[in-house]
Scaffold this motif. Structure first.
Motif, PDB file in Angstrom:
ATOM      1  N   SER A 166      -2.998  -3.072  -3.170  1.00 18.44           N
ATOM      2  CA  SER A 166      -3.979  -4.155  -3.069  1.00 18.44           C
ATOM      3  C   SER A 166      -4.941  -3.889  -1.915  1.00 18.44           C
ATOM      4  N   ILE A 167      -5.733  -2.837  -2.071  1.00 16.14           N
ATOM      5  CA  ILE A 167      -6.606  -2.370  -1.003  1.00 16.14           C
ATOM      6  C   ILE A 167      -7.970  -3.044  -1.081  1.00 16.14           C
ATOM      7  N   PHE A 168      -8.405  -3.599   0.066  1.00 11.15           N
ATOM      8  CA  PHE A 168      -9.768  -4.111   0.152  1.00 11.15           C
ATOM      9  C   PHE A 168     -10.692  -3.032   0.702  1.00 11.15           C
ATOM     10  N   THR A 169     -10.279  -2.414   1.803  1.00 10.47           N
ATOM     11  CA  THR A 169     -11.052  -1.327   2.371  1.00 10.47           C
ATOM     12  C   THR A 169     -10.156  -0.487   3.279  1.00 10.47           C
ATOM     13  N   ILE A 170     -10.563   0.757   3.485  1.00  9.50           N
ATOM     14  CA  ILE A 170      -9.825   1.668   4.369  1.00  9.50           C
ATOM     15  C   ILE A 170     -10.758   2.143   5.465  1.00  9.50           C
ATOM     16  N   ASN A 171     -10.301   2.064   6.695  1.00 12.65           N
ATOM     17  CA  ASN A 171     -11.096   2.516   7.823  1.00 12.65           C
ATOM     18  C   ASN A 171     -10.819   4.012   8.045  1.00 12.65           C
ATOM     19  N   ILE A 172     -10.090   4.331   9.079  1.00 13.61           N
ATOM     20  CA  ILE A 172      -9.815   5.728   9.377  1.00 13.61           C
ATOM     21  C   ILE A 172      -8.684   6.245   8.499  1.00 13.61           C
ATOM     22  N   MET A 173      -8.871   7.463   7.978  1.00 15.00           N
ATOM     23  CA  MET A 173      -7.811   8.195   7.286  1.00 15.00           C
ATOM     24  C   MET A 173      -7.586   9.508   8.026  1.00 15.00           C
ATOM     25  N   GLY A 174      -6.371   9.984   7.989  1.00 16.83           N
ATOM     26  CA  GLY A 174      -6.122  11.209   8.732  1.00 16.83           C
ATOM     27  C   GLY A 174      -4.895  11.960   8.276  1.00 16.83           C
ATOM     28  N   TRP A 175      -4.745  13.132   8.860  1.00 16.61           N
ATOM     29  CA  TRP A 175      -3.589  13.978   8.624  1.00 16.61           C
ATOM     30  C   TRP A 175      -2.913  14.284   9.956  1.00 16.61           C
ATOM     31  N   TYR A 176      -1.603  14.209   9.933  1.00 15.55           N
ATOM     32  CA  TYR A 176      -0.778  14.568  11.077  1.00 15.55           C
ATOM     33  C   TYR A 176       0.263  15.569  10.573  1.00 15.55           C
TER      34      TYR A 176
ATOM     35  N   ILE B 250      -5.786  -4.972   3.364  1.00 13.66           N
ATOM     36  CA  ILE B 250      -5.457  -5.359   2.003  1.00 13.66           C
ATOM     37  C   ILE B 250      -6.266  -6.591   1.609  1.00 13.66           C
ATOM     38  N   GLN B 251      -6.246  -6.919   0.344  1.00 14.65           N
ATOM     39  CA  GLN B 251      -7.124  -7.951  -0.189  1.00 14.65           C
ATOM     40  C   GLN B 251      -6.824  -9.339   0.332  1.00 14.65           C
ATOM     41  N   THR B 252      -5.602  -9.566   0.798  1.00 14.95           N
ATOM     42  CA  THR B 252      -5.218 -10.905   1.237  1.00 14.95           C
ATOM     43  C   THR B 252      -5.123 -11.020   2.747  1.00 14.95           C
TER      44      THR B 252
ATOM     45  N   VAL C  63       0.850  -1.186   0.000  1.00 14.25           N
ATOM     46  CA  VAL C  63       0.000   0.000   0.000  1.00 14.25           C
ATOM     47  C   VAL C  63       0.883   1.232   0.000  1.00 14.25           C
ATOM     48  N   GLN C  64       0.555   2.166  -0.849  1.00 13.46           N
ATOM     49  CA  GLN C  64       1.294   3.421  -0.897  1.00 13.46           C
ATOM     50  C   GLN C  64       0.319   4.576  -0.664  1.00 13.46           C
ATOM     51  N   LEU C  65       0.774   5.547   0.117  1.00 17.87           N
ATOM     52  CA  LEU C  65       0.030   6.779   0.332  1.00 17.87           C
ATOM     53  C   LEU C  65       0.872   7.908  -0.247  1.00 17.87           C
ATOM     54  N   VAL C  66       0.306   8.650  -1.171  1.00 15.47           N
ATOM     55  CA  VAL C  66       1.045   9.719  -1.827  1.00 15.47           C
ATOM     56  C   VAL C  66       0.328  11.037  -1.611  1.00 15.47           C
ATOM     57  N   GLU C  67       1.005  11.955  -0.916  1.00 14.70           N
ATOM     58  CA  GLU C  67       0.439  13.271  -0.643  1.00 14.70           C
ATOM     59  C   GLU C  67       0.818  14.258  -1.744  1.00 14.70           C
ATOM     60  N   SER C  68       0.001  15.273  -1.888  1.00 10.15           N
ATOM     61  CA  SER C  68       0.301  16.376  -2.798  1.00 10.15           C
ATOM     62  C   SER C  68      -0.421  17.613  -2.303  1.00 10.15           C
ATOM     63  N   GLY C  69       0.011  18.771  -2.810  1.00 12.74           N
ATOM     64  CA  GLY C  69      -0.685  20.011  -2.504  1.00 12.74           C
ATOM     65  C   GLY C  69       0.007  20.932  -1.536  1.00 12.74           C
ATOM     66  N   GLY C  70       1.128  20.514  -0.978  1.00  9.91           N
ATOM     67  CA  GLY C  70       1.841  21.392  -0.066  1.00  9.91           C
ATOM     68  C   GLY C  70       2.494  22.549  -0.811  1.00  9.91           C
TER      69      GLY C  70
ATOM     70  N   TRP D 173      -7.124 -10.252   6.797  1.00  8.82           N
ATOM     71  CA  TRP D 173      -8.321  -9.973   7.577  1.00  8.82           C
ATOM     72  C   TRP D 173      -8.104  -8.832   8.547  1.00  8.82           C
ATOM     73  N   ILE D 174      -6.878  -8.343   8.640  1.00  6.17           N
ATOM     74  CA  ILE D 174      -6.586  -7.315   9.636  1.00  6.17           C
ATOM     75  C   ILE D 174      -6.288  -5.977   8.964  1.00  6.17           C
ATOM     76  N   PHE D 175      -6.449  -4.920   9.745  1.00  7.68           N
ATOM     77  CA  PHE D 175      -6.093  -3.581   9.288  1.00  7.68           C
ATOM     78  C   PHE D 175      -4.661  -3.252   9.714  1.00  7.68           C
ATOM     79  N   GLU D 176      -3.912  -2.673   8.818  1.00 10.79           N
ATOM     80  CA  GLU D 176      -2.568  -2.214   9.124  1.00 10.79           C
ATOM     81  C   GLU D 176      -2.475  -0.715   8.883  1.00 10.79           C
ATOM     82  N   ASN D 177      -1.578  -0.070   9.621  1.00  8.63           N
ATOM     83  CA  ASN D 177      -1.445   1.375   9.554  1.00  8.63           C
ATOM     84  C   ASN D 177      -0.322   1.778   8.594  1.00  8.63           C
ATOM     85  N   TYR D 178      -0.617   2.738   7.734  1.00  5.23           N
ATOM     86  CA  TYR D 178       0.353   3.203   6.750  1.00  5.23           C
ATOM     87  C   TYR D 178       0.508   4.720   6.827  1.00  5.23           C
ATOM     88  N   TRP D 179       1.713   5.164   6.450  1.00  7.35           N
ATOM     89  CA  TRP D 179       2.029   6.591   6.418  1.00  7.35           C
ATOM     90  C   TRP D 179       2.476   7.003   5.017  1.00  7.35           C
TER      91      TRP D 179
END
Length: 121
Positions: free
Chosen positions: A27-37, A101-103, A2-9, A105-111
């Motif tokens: 390979s994303i199945f679903t995303i729960n919480i999204m946020g900005w730090y 991710i698609q393969t 999973v990659q998170l790519v920011e833009s707009g700064g 059952w658990i959620f993992e945190n990405y930055w």
């Protein structure tokens, strides 16, 4: 996987506005919480805002009334509209997401890699 790519700064004068975007891919199945730090020089990383998949939001007191977080679930993208910017908003802004991710059952945190926001006085 999973990659998170920011833009707009960028550089903006005090009182101005910026809009950050963060797109998640892989390979994303679903995303729960999204946020900005954000992390300013010499300071710890701090929460700016979060949003659940159903649209419930949470903001740091320092940005309430000035920043708005939103997301497009179909695009796996989260946005941060920043208005009335102040010099103390200067920081590197990081996107964060809890992803299943698609393969798995658990959620993992990405930055994301971060995007610089600089507000001049």
């Amino acid at each position: 996987q999973v990659q998170l790519v920011e833009s707009g700064g960028g550089l903006v004068q005090a009182g101005g506005s910026l809009r950050l975007s963060c797109a998640a891919s892989g390979s994303i199945f679903t995303i729960n919480i999204m946020g900005w730090y954000r992390q300013a020089p010499g300071k710890q990383r701090e929460l700016v805002a979060t949003i659940t998949s159903r649209g419930s939001t949470n903001y740091a007191d320092s940005v309430k009334g000035r920043f708005t977080i939103s997301r497009d679930n179909a695009k796996n993208t989260v946005y941060l509209q920043m208005n009335s910017l102040k010099p103390e908003d200067t920081a590197v802004y990081y996107c964060n997401a809890d992803v299943r991710i698609q393969t798995s059952w658990i959620f993992e945190n990405y930055w994301g890699q971060g995007t610089q926001v600089t507000v001049s006085s």
